[in-house]
Design an enzyme around this catalytic site. Structure first.
Site, PDB file in Angstrom:
ATOM      1  N   THR A   1       2.281   6.079  15.077  1.00  0.00           N
ATOM      2  CA  THR A   1       2.547   6.934  13.917  1.00  0.00           C
ATOM      3  C   THR A   1       1.869   6.443  12.650  1.00  0.00           C
ATOM      4  O   THR A   1       1.277   7.232  11.900  1.00  0.00           O
ATOM      5  CB  THR A   1       4.070   7.042  13.671  1.00  0.00           C
ATOM      6  OG1 THR A   1       4.687   7.611  14.824  1.00  0.00           O
ATOM      7  CG2 THR A   1       4.364   7.910  12.455  1.00  0.00           C
TER       8      THR A   1
ATOM      9  N   TYR B   1       0.854  -1.184   0.000  1.00  0.00           N
ATOM     10  CA  TYR B   1       0.000   0.000   0.000  1.00  0.00           C
ATOM     11  C   TYR B   1       0.890   1.234   0.000  1.00  0.00           C
ATOM     12  O   TYR B   1       1.515   1.563   1.004  1.00  0.00           O
ATOM     13  CB  TYR B   1      -0.900  -0.031   1.243  1.00  0.00           C
ATOM     14  CG  TYR B   1      -2.023   0.977   1.254  1.00  0.00           C
ATOM     15  CD1 TYR B   1      -3.256   0.658   0.701  1.00  0.00           C
ATOM     16  CD2 TYR B   1      -1.868   2.222   1.847  1.00  0.00           C
ATOM     17  CE1 TYR B   1      -4.304   1.570   0.723  1.00  0.00           C
ATOM     18  CE2 TYR B   1      -2.900   3.137   1.877  1.00  0.00           C
ATOM     19  CZ  TYR B   1      -4.121   2.811   1.318  1.00  0.00           C
ATOM     20  OH  TYR B   1      -5.155   3.713   1.348  1.00  0.00           O
TER      21      TYR B   1
ATOM     22  N   ARG C   1       8.398 -14.341  41.183  1.00  0.00           N
ATOM     23  CA  ARG C   1       9.603 -13.615  41.609  1.00  0.00           C
ATOM     24  C   ARG C   1       9.434 -13.153  43.055  1.00  0.00           C
ATOM     25  O   ARG C   1       8.446 -12.508  43.400  1.00  0.00           O
ATOM     26  CB  ARG C   1       9.833 -12.405  40.707  1.00  0.00           C
ATOM     27  CG  ARG C   1      11.103 -11.616  41.043  1.00  0.00           C
ATOM     28  CD  ARG C   1      11.151 -10.323  40.261  1.00  0.00           C
ATOM     29  NE  ARG C   1      12.373  -9.578  40.522  1.00  0.00           N
ATOM     30  CZ  ARG C   1      12.523  -8.279  40.269  1.00  0.00           C
ATOM     31  NH1 ARG C   1      11.513  -7.596  39.737  1.00  0.00           N
ATOM     32  NH2 ARG C   1      13.670  -7.676  40.539  1.00  0.00           N
TER      33      ARG C   1
ATOM     34  N   GLU D   1      -0.726   4.724   9.939  1.00  0.00           N
ATOM     35  CA  GLU D   1      -2.183   4.852   9.740  1.00  0.00           C
ATOM     36  C   GLU D   1      -2.735   6.101  10.424  1.00  0.00           C
ATOM     37  O   GLU D   1      -3.845   6.101  10.951  1.00  0.00           O
ATOM     38  CB  GLU D   1      -2.925   3.596  10.226  1.00  0.00           C
ATOM     39  CG  GLU D   1      -2.538   2.344   9.492  1.00  0.00           C
ATOM     40  CD  GLU D   1      -2.525   2.525   7.983  1.00  0.00           C
ATOM     41  OE1 GLU D   1      -3.441   3.173   7.452  1.00  0.00           O
ATOM     42  OE2 GLU D   1      -1.602   2.020   7.326  1.00  0.00           O
TER      43      GLU D   1
ATOM     44  N   GLY E   1       5.773  -0.868   3.534  1.00  0.00           N
ATOM     45  CA  GLY E   1       5.962  -2.257   3.936  1.00  0.00           C
ATOM     46  C   GLY E   1       5.866  -3.208   2.764  1.00  0.00           C
ATOM     47  O   GLY E   1       4.942  -3.111   1.951  1.00  0.00           O
TER      48      GLY E   1
ATOM     49  N   GLY F   1      15.600  -6.063  35.899  1.00  0.00           N
ATOM     50  CA  GLY F   1      16.642  -6.243  34.898  1.00  0.00           C
ATOM     51  C   GLY F   1      16.322  -7.303  33.872  1.00  0.00           C
ATOM     52  O   GLY F   1      16.620  -7.139  32.685  1.00  0.00           O
TER      53      GLY F   1
ATOM     54  N   ARG G   1       0.387  -1.253  38.883  1.00  0.00           N
ATOM     55  CA  ARG G   1       0.799  -1.067  37.497  1.00  0.00           C
ATOM     56  C   ARG G   1       0.285  -2.176  36.587  1.00  0.00           C
ATOM     57  O   ARG G   1      -0.083  -1.931  35.443  1.00  0.00           O
ATOM     58  CB  ARG G   1       2.336  -1.020  37.407  1.00  0.00           C
ATOM     59  CG  ARG G   1       2.957   0.279  37.866  1.00  0.00           C
ATOM     60  CD  ARG G   1       4.469   0.228  37.726  1.00  0.00           C
ATOM     61  NE  ARG G   1       5.115  -0.518  38.799  1.00  0.00           N
ATOM     62  CZ  ARG G   1       6.370  -0.923  38.773  1.00  0.00           C
ATOM     63  NH1 ARG G   1       7.122  -0.684  37.720  1.00  0.00           N
ATOM     64  NH2 ARG G   1       6.892  -1.575  39.797  1.00  0.00           N
TER      65      ARG G   1
ATOM     66  N   GLN H   1       1.179   4.777   0.170  1.00  0.00           N
ATOM     67  CA  GLN H   1       0.588   6.066   0.519  1.00  0.00           C
ATOM     68  C   GLN H   1       1.656   7.063   0.966  1.00  0.00           C
ATOM     69  O   GLN H   1       1.846   8.096   0.352  1.00  0.00           O
ATOM     70  CB  GLN H   1      -0.439   5.917   1.633  1.00  0.00           C
ATOM     71  CG  GLN H   1      -0.979   7.253   2.149  1.00  0.00           C
ATOM     72  CD  GLN H   1      -1.964   7.100   3.270  1.00  0.00           C
ATOM     73  OE1 GLN H   1      -2.965   6.391   3.138  1.00  0.00           O
ATOM     74  NE2 GLN H   1      -1.693   7.737   4.406  1.00  0.00           N
TER      75      GLN H   1
END
Length: 659
Positions: free
Chosen positions: A408, A143, A296, A410, A185, A387, A319, A145
């Protein structure tokens, strides 16, 4: 005295105990998320084929270079096409197979952009000629564009399409450097054809890019592996204009489309499908991070004499659990939006464009919200794992990197915010200019504007108990949206710098809140058991409450939550409600993430393995690292040895100079 506690064995035990706490039917929730048991079974059938096929093995993926990953990607595409023929998969089943492969494959843009746009907007002659070839991937599409100089502002594209009546052809041309098609793409090495967007209309044209005999680039193009193309007066047949809605007669007369935005249908389709995709990515992040946080143990000792499971710390579950709720909401919302887009497509085929503006506004806002939330959640989940979260073996680093561009492509999110605000202001001004105030004329995306009726007023500040009623949050979020739109209309001549982002977010979150309310109602009427309904209700309520918390600045700015008369925090009741809700959901966190139904192959994460043995999985992954296959690296003779010898020589010289 030595500590005989086996940390690795404890991880499996902790995971088992977490699942034992689930006093409800996890498979029932799973079927709910997948839209029924039949869809889940179909997915599992395809999954078993893929994860047992060596072509889809992921064990070496982290150690491959770009060329190797590209070659592997094409091998996987080829294998899926073979499996489609072997197993007699439908197009939907084949699409599901591609979706299960967590790679940015060249075929993805063919499936989600090129093919749908061609089939929905191509003229009957063109579709009859190429439709079957595209569907069976006898040609690969892309596509085209975005240009080097323009992306989201498609009305300013520079590529031209000039009609030549004498030969009944269009001439596609790139008149400048900045008109080069860029970041396309699959264009770099894979695509054989493309749909090209030019600067008038804008309209779309079907163009062959490479030979179907030897895959070499056809004359008139200059593409490279980076995926750009420049057109040098390339001639294509007149029928190659996608003319389902607009066309050009043989003598060059232009026939306008019934709606100016019809050519944006491809973008709307992609945006509509991005919502559920965001939800499933959040689901992966939630599953991996919650499983790892469950096994953990760090910090202070708990009642069992061991270090506490980190998921029991408020700073962590505060969170992670909202990410879980976001996944549940966006998966369901995406499914509903996909159905709405199908309804829109059916109407467009009949020439009915009445739903187009609403779909454009809705998908613009939801694309921004889903992608922004997804990027934020993937990073939050990764950082929650300490980590180890930064290791490629966690599985979230690549997931985050692959998804980050979604804010970003579309439509840049900041640009789309403007379109959401523009649509909201248009509805507001229409409503204000009408004497009869026709609330019934408001669309679902602007229904919150009904609250600006002179006889309406914001509700009283909620108490801790009232926060537990979903309708409370929904109404407050609608009031927030209504007041934001009225304020931006009032100050239209002197807007502040962040107004579009604040208003667009408020408007979209109000729309989503109403949809969440509808989901909660549908759950209550479903055949799910009482326990499953209670768990889902809490998850959706958490979404609403944390959305309110994220919008507190707006609510406090307009005085919707009242003013403090004693210097106390008027938002405390909300935060306490969130904290209590989190502690109620926490024992079910693992099983709620299990309901997403991901296999270890799908997650590809040492920290998210189903059995909980994360440290064992990490160790095994490290042994597969190519550098660990020899004790002395190749670089020893080339670099390490010379460095060490030079150092010894210089050290000796330095020592002698001091004598």
């Amino acid at each position: 005295m030595s500590n005989k506690h086996d940390v690795n064995a404890q991880t499996a035990l902790d995971m088992t105990n977490a699942r034992r706490n689930a006093a409800y039917n996890v498979s029932g929730l799973r079927d709910f998320l997948y839209g029924g048991q039949e869809k889940w079974v179909k997915k599992q059938r395809i999954l078993q084929v893929l994860q047992n096929d060596p072509v889809f093995d992921k064990s070496r993926r982290d150690f491959m270079n770009r060329t190797e990953r590209y070659t592997r990607g094409l091998a996987m595409i080829n294998r899926v096409c073979e499996l489609q023929e072997i197993h007699g998969w439908s197009q939907q089943e084949t699409s599901s197979a591609f979706a299960l492969i967590d790679e940015q494959l060249p075929v993805n843009l063919h499936n989600v952009a090129f093919e749908p746009v061609f089939l929905s907007q191509g003229g009957s002659t063109l579709v009859k000629k190429y439709g079957s070839l595209i569907t069976h991937r006898a040609i690969f599409g892309c596509y085209l564009q975005t240009e080097l100089g323009h992306g989201s502002n498609v009305s300013r594209l520079e590529t031209t399409a000039t009609y030549i009546p004498q030969t009944k052809e269009f001439e596609i041309h790139s008149p400048s450097l900045t008109s080069s098609k860029w970041w396309i793409g699959a264009l770099g090495k894979t695509a054989t054809h493309g749909v090209v967007q030019q600067n008038v209309g804008p309209h779309l044209f079907f163009v062959q890019l490479r030979s179907l005999e030897d895959h070499k680039v056809l004359p008139g193009y200059a593409p490279t592996d980076n995926g750009f193309a420049r057109f040098d007066h390339v001639r294509i047949p007149k029928e190659n204009m996608l003319s389902q809605f607009s066309s050009v007669t043989d003598d060059g007369k232009y026939i306008q489309p019934p709606h100016a935005k019809l050519s944006y249908g491809g973008m709307l389709y992609i945006r509509a499908n991005m919502i559920a995709d965001a939800g499933w990515r959040m689901a992966k992040a939630a599953t991996v991070s919650i499983r790892y946080a469950t096994v953990r143990r760090q910090g202070e000792k708990g009642p069992d004499g061991l270090e506490r499971q980190v998921i029991t710390y408020p700073s962590l579950y505060y969170r992670l659990l909202p990410i879980l709720s976001h996944a549940y909401v966006f998966i369901q919302l995406g499914e509903a939006l996909a159905q709405a887009f199908d309804a829109l497509s059916a109407r467009l085929k009949e020439g009915d464009t009445s739903l187009l503006a609403e779909m454009h506004a809705t998908t613009s806002g939801l694309k921004v919200l889903a992608s922004s939330t997804g990027v934020q959640d993937l990073e939050l989940a990764r950082r929650s794992m300490g980590g180890h979260g930064y290791s490629a073996f966690s599985g979230l680093g690549q997931l985050y990197a692959d998804y980050l561009p979604s804010v970003t492509y579309e439509g840049d999110n900041f640009v789309l915010d403007q379109q959401v605000v523009r649509a909201a202001l248009k509805s507001f001004r229409t409503l204000q200019s009408s004497r009869s105030c026709p609330v019934s004329s408001l669309s679902p995306s602007t229904y919150y504007l009904r609250l600006l009726n002179p006889h309406s007023s914001p509700p009283l500040p909620p108490t801790a108990e009232i926060w537990l009623t979903p309708a409370t949050s929904i109404l407050l979020l609608e009031w927030r949206a209504a007041l934001l739109v009225r304020e931006v209309a009032k100050n239209a001549e002197d807007p502040d710098a962040s107004v579009n982002q604040r208003v667009a977010k408020g408007v979209t979150e109000a729309f989503v809140a109403v949809r969440v309310g509808e989901i909660i109602e549908s759950v209550a009427k479903s055949e799910l058991g009482k326990s499953e309904k209670e768990r889902l209700g809490k998850v959706y309520l958490l979404y609403l409450l944390t959305t309110i918390e994220g919008g507190l600045v707006d609510l406090l700015s307009f005085g919707v939550l009242g003013a403090s008369d004693s210097g106390s925090d008027v938002t405390r009741s909300l935060r306490i409600a969130i904290q209590r809700l989190c502690t109620e959901i926490l024992p079910d966190a693992v099983s709620l993430s299990d309901a997403f139904g991901f296999s270890d192959w799908e997650l590809d994460s040492a920290l998210g393995v189903y059995n909980g043995k994360v440290y064992e999985a990490l160790w095994e992954r490290a042994q597969a690292e190519p550098l660990n296959q020899s004790e002395v690296p190749v670089a020893y003779k080339q670099s390490i040895k010379p460095i060490l010898e030079r150092g010894r020589r210089l050290a000796a010289i330095n020592s002698r100079s001091k004598l």
